[in-house]
Design an enzyme around this catalytic site. Structure first.
Site, short mmCIF file in Angstrom:
data_model
loop_
_atom_site.label_atom_id
_atom_site.label_comp_id
_atom_site.label_asym_id
_atom_site.label_seq_id
_atom_site.Cartn_x
_atom_site.Cartn_y
_atom_site.Cartn_z
N ASN A 102 -3.44 -22.85 34.21
CA ASN A 102 -2.53 -21.98 33.15
C ASN A 102 -3.06 -22.35 31.90
OD1 ASN A 102 -1.04 -24.63 32.29
ND2 ASN A 102 0.29 -22.67 32.98
N GLU A 136 0.88 -1.33 0.11
CA GLU A 136 0.42 -0.17 0.05
C GLU A 136 1.15 1.11 -0.19
OE1 GLU A 136 -1.73 0.81 3.40
OE2 GLU A 136 -3.89 1.70 2.40
N TYR A 178 12.14 -16.12 34.39
CA TYR A 178 13.10 -16.43 32.52
C TYR A 178 12.96 -15.45 31.54
CZ TYR A 178 7.81 -15.80 31.09
OH TYR A 178 6.93 -15.15 30.96
N LYS A 194 -5.73 -16.63 35.72
CA LYS A 194 -5.98 -17.68 36.37
C LYS A 194 -6.64 -18.65 37.59
CE LYS A 194 -0.82 -18.41 35.31
NZ LYS A 194 0.62 -19.32 36.14
N GLY A 238 1.11 -17.40 42.92
CA GLY A 238 1.10 -18.41 41.57
C GLY A 238 1.62 -19.87 41.85
N GLN A 271 6.05 -25.98 30.42
CA GLN A 271 4.63 -25.70 31.30
C GLN A 271 3.77 -26.06 29.36
OE1 GLN A 271 2.52 -22.78 30.38
NE2 GLN A 271 4.33 -21.24 29.17
N SER A 322 5.12 -16.66 24.23
CA SER A 322 4.09 -18.42 24.26
C SER A 322 3.55 -18.37 22.28
CB SER A 322 2.55 -18.13 25.26
OG SER A 322 3.11 -18.19 26.76
N ARG A 349 1.67 4.57 1.13
CA ARG A 349 0.78 5.47 1.15
C ARG A 349 1.38 6.92 1.31
NH1 ARG A 349 -2.11 4.44 6.09
NH2 ARG A 349 -2.46 6.62 6.18
N GLN A 352 -0.14 -2.94 14.36
CA GLN A 352 0.04 -3.02 13.67
C GLN A 352 1.81 -4.42 13.89
OE1 GLN A 352 1.31 -1.32 9.61
NE2 GLN A 352 -0.53 -1.48 9.34
N ASP A 372 2.08 -25.49 35.04
CA ASP A 372 3.36 -25.29 35.35
C ASP A 372 3.88 -25.79 36.83
OD1 ASP A 372 3.47 -22.70 34.12
OD2 ASP A 372 1.92 -21.83 35.57
P1 NAP Z 1 2.51 -13.11 41.70
O1 NAP Z 1 1.66 -14.44 42.15
O2 NAP Z 1 2.55 -11.84 42.01
O3 NAP Z 1 3.34 -13.49 43.27
C1 NAP Z 1 4.51 -13.02 43.44
C2 NAP Z 1 5.46 -13.43 44.70
O4 NAP Z 1 6.81 -12.35 44.67
C3 NAP Z 1 4.83 -13.24 46.26
O5 NAP Z 1 5.33 -14.49 46.84
C4 NAP Z 1 5.48 -12.51 46.42
O6 NAP Z 1 5.38 -12.23 48.01
C5 NAP Z 1 6.66 -11.90 45.98
N1 NAP Z 1 7.54 -10.87 45.90
C6 NAP Z 1 7.04 -9.77 44.96
N2 NAP Z 1 7.55 -8.76 45.00
C7 NAP Z 1 8.47 -9.27 46.28
C8 NAP Z 1 9.40 -8.42 47.20
N3 NAP Z 1 10.16 -7.19 46.63
N4 NAP Z 1 10.35 -9.20 48.10
C9 NAP Z 1 9.74 -10.48 48.87
N5 NAP Z 1 9.01 -10.91 48.04
C10 NAP Z 1 8.19 -9.94 46.17
O7 NAP Z 1 3.51 -13.97 40.89
P2 NAP Z 1 3.97 -15.29 40.50
O8 NAP Z 1 2.77 -16.19 39.19
O9 NAP Z 1 3.54 -16.39 41.11
O10 NAP Z 1 5.30 -15.15 39.33
C11 NAP Z 1 6.20 -15.40 40.03
C12 NAP Z 1 7.37 -15.43 39.39
O11 NAP Z 1 7.46 -16.69 38.28
C13 NAP Z 1 7.05 -14.01 38.08
O12 NAP Z 1 8.55 -13.57 37.56
C14 NAP Z 1 6.99 -15.35 36.33
O13 NAP Z 1 7.67 -14.90 36.00
C15 NAP Z 1 7.17 -16.67 37.26
N6 NAP Z 1 6.53 -17.58 36.13
C16 NAP Z 1 7.42 -18.56 35.35
C17 NAP Z 1 6.96 -19.29 34.96
C18 NAP Z 1 7.57 -19.92 34.20
O14 NAP Z 1 7.41 -21.16 33.84
N7 NAP Z 1 9.51 -20.00 34.02
C19 NAP Z 1 5.56 -19.29 34.98
C20 NAP Z 1 4.64 -18.80 36.35
C21 NAP Z 1 5.16 -17.44 36.51
P3 NAP Z 1 3.69 -11.26 48.44
O15 NAP Z 1 3.20 -12.75 48.98
O16 NAP Z 1 4.95 -10.67 50.03
O17 NAP Z 1 3.47 -10.08 47.79
#
Ligand code: NAP
Length: 487
Positions: free
Chosen positions: A300, A29, A429, A279, A345, A457, A232, A31, A198, A316
């Site tokens: 998930n 296209e 990651y 989730k 989570g 996962q 993903s 433009r 886009q 997971d």
């Molecule tokens: P989430 O549910 O938001 O949980 C976050 C966790 O981190 C909680 O335990 C939280 O503690 C803690 N946290 C956050 N800030 C903090 C700080 N300043 N000091 C100490 N602890 C802290 O998140 P999620 O889904 O579990 O994900 C957590 C990590 O796992 C992420 O980095 C994500 O990328 C990774 N992950 C990876 C995969 C994979 O396939 N590799 C899959 C899923 C998740 P509080 O409870 O005190 O807030």
């Protein structure tokens, strides 16, 4: 068909870009409104490498042409007299074109404020204006706007192009081929996008397998918020390509989960990956969930059954355990001491996963009540966040978000407390080598990165949907390529 908009500011550059586009596109296209010098239409159309749509969009329709209307349309007439394959003209100006010769006229409607309710009315108006092809491009404010645009494409009675603009509109661009849109638009490169949302022509072809998408293509996707940087789509679409599966995996940026799952039926979806923050909502939606996922309380992965009910699972949990087992060359983690950092989570999935393997899990979480509640559910121990370095372990697993991009200088565990030779697993990651893993390596600890879990996962989701083993290596390569591009 894939059309690449040419948005160069000089005639010379526009010609060069048309040549570049020929490597990937079916048409371009041109433009004219982007040119910052008078358009040289004859030079631009001479010996062109691809069929061309000539467009000279005025400001009132979201273009850049600010000068008088007569000159604007005169350039389109010139393009027709020079044999351009298509010209695009706005619905309110089509009467000024007069003779069309062999050129096909695209009558277009743009709405930069919303995707209005009366799309069928608008389509009727455009058809009535006498175009060969109609084009409706509207701002997709919500992901559900894609569904109405996609449905419209095959119902107007004439060749129709639909485009959802904005980041929420990306699915309409990827799914154009499935729903019979006459073409889709893909940028020559990221910096050359002519409309928000886009994606590039290269992504359409190489990530989304656009050339293979047809009306029988099954739709899978990722539901989350945000999803823009997810790898993903790369992993799953690469797996479909490798296994010759007629399916496409699309990112859906979803704020309202319930509205999405109600509205998405028109896409005839087959399954979804689900990520933050949906989730738990996905868990509530699924009427069939396996026991481990039920314990975790979050899933998930969703699969649509033939009876239109949703089945869910959490991949997971298995992915985390398998990543560690694979790295340790262990067939079981029974009796191993796992110090798990985090009770969000990912923490929940890991706690259930390691405990189900017979490991002795100790949880440390910043918010102590959360680790206590999880430990009580799973039947494991707790150590206060401030005392986490005092707990001994065989495997240290980080399931907090500490160390994740952009705060890459942060670590959830001090280097001086790392125990040489003990396994360190980080679920983060991005970046692949977190500060925690870098320091663990320096302390002679074997490490497993979050990419391994991410790939596993996704592989688990693939198997859940297609009932066959996933091409793990293909998915790993695709994930690495996606993360490298991000970096
Ligand atoms: P989430 O549910 O938001 O949980 C976050 C966790 O981190 C909680 O335990 C939280 O503690 C803690 N946290 C956050 N800030 C903090 C700080 N300043 N000091 C100490 N602890 C802290 O998140 P999620 O889904 O579990 O994900 C957590 C990590 O796992 C992420 O980095 C994500 O990328 C990774 N992950 C990876 C995969 C994979 O396939 N590799 C899959 C899923 C998740 P509080 O409870 O005190 O807030």
């Amino acid at each position: 068909m894939i059309c690449v908009p040419i948005v160069a500011t000089t005639n010379r550059q526009a010609r060069a870009d048309m040549k570049k586009a020929a490597a990937i596109a079916d048409l371009v296209e041109l433009r004219l409104d982007y040119l910052e010098e008078p358009p040289e239409v004859e030079m631009l159309l001479d010996d062109r490498p691809l069929p061309v749509i000539v467009t000279n969009r005025p400001v009132r329709e979201g273009g850049l042409w600010e000068e008088d209307e007569t000159r604007r349309v005169a350039h389109l007439r010139e393009a027709i007299s020079l044999g351009a394959e298509y010209v695009d003209i706005e619905h309110d100006a089509v009467g000024r074109l007069r003779d069309r010769l062999g050129t096909r006229v695209i009558i277009s409607y743009h709405n930069w404020g919303e995707t209005p309710d009366d799309l069928h009315e608008i389509a009727r108006m455009l058809v009535g204006a006498g175009g060969d092809i109609i084009k409706i491009a509207t701002l997709a404010k919500r992901v559900c706007d894609n569904f109405r645009l996609c449905q419209l494409a095959s119902t107007t009675g004439v060749a129709t192009i639909v485009v959802g603009m904005g980041p929420c509109g990306t699915p309409s661009r990827i799914l154009a081929g499935k729903f019979g849109s006459y073409m889709t638009f893909g940028a020559l490169s990221r910096e050359f996008a002519s409309a928000p949302g886009q994606i590039t022509a290269s992504q359409l072809v190489n990530v989304y397998n656009y050339r293979s998408i047809n009306k029988d293509t099954r739709v899978y996707g990722l539901i989350g918020m945000p999803v823009g940087h997810s790898v993903s789509p790369r992993m799953h679409n690469a797996a479909y390509r490798a296994c010759s599966i007629n399916a496409v995996y699309v990112p859906f940026e979803v704020d309202d989960f319930d509205a999405f799952t109600r509205g998405c039926r028109s896409l005839e979806p087959a399954g979804f990956s689900v990520t933050i923050p949906h989730k738990e909502a996905a868990f509530r939606l699924a009427t069939q969930v396996d026991p481990v996922s039920r314990d975790i309380g979050a899933i998930n992965t969703l699969r649509l059954n033939d009876d239109h009910t949703w089945q869910g699972t959490n991949t997971d949990c298995r992915a985390a355990v398998d990543s560690v087992k694979h790295a340790m060359g262990a067939s079981s983690l029974s009796g191993m001491r796992v110090l798990l950092l985090g009770a969000g989570g990912a923490g929940r999935a890991l706690a259930y996963g390691f405990a189900s393997e017979g490991a002795a899990v100790t949880i440390a979480n910043r918010t102590n009540e959360r680790s206590q509640a999880l430990a009580a559910e799973v039947g494991c121990n707790v150590v206060k966040w401030a005392d986490r370095t005092e707990a001994d372990y065989d495997i240290l697993a980080n399931a907090t978000s500490l160390g994740m991009y952009p705060a890459v200088d942060v670590t959830p565990y001090p280097r001086e407390a790392l125990r040489p030779g003990r396994m360190v697993f980080d679920t983060v990651y991005n970046p692949r080598l977190t500060r925690l893993l870098e320091e663990a390596r320096a302390e002679d600890c074997p490490v497993v990165d979050g990419l391994e879990m991410l790939v596993r996962q996704a592989a688990g989701q693939f198997s859940f949907w297609f009932d066959r083993e996933a091409p793990l290596e293909v998915m790993r390569r695709a994930a690495v390529a996606g993360l490298d591009e991000f970096a």
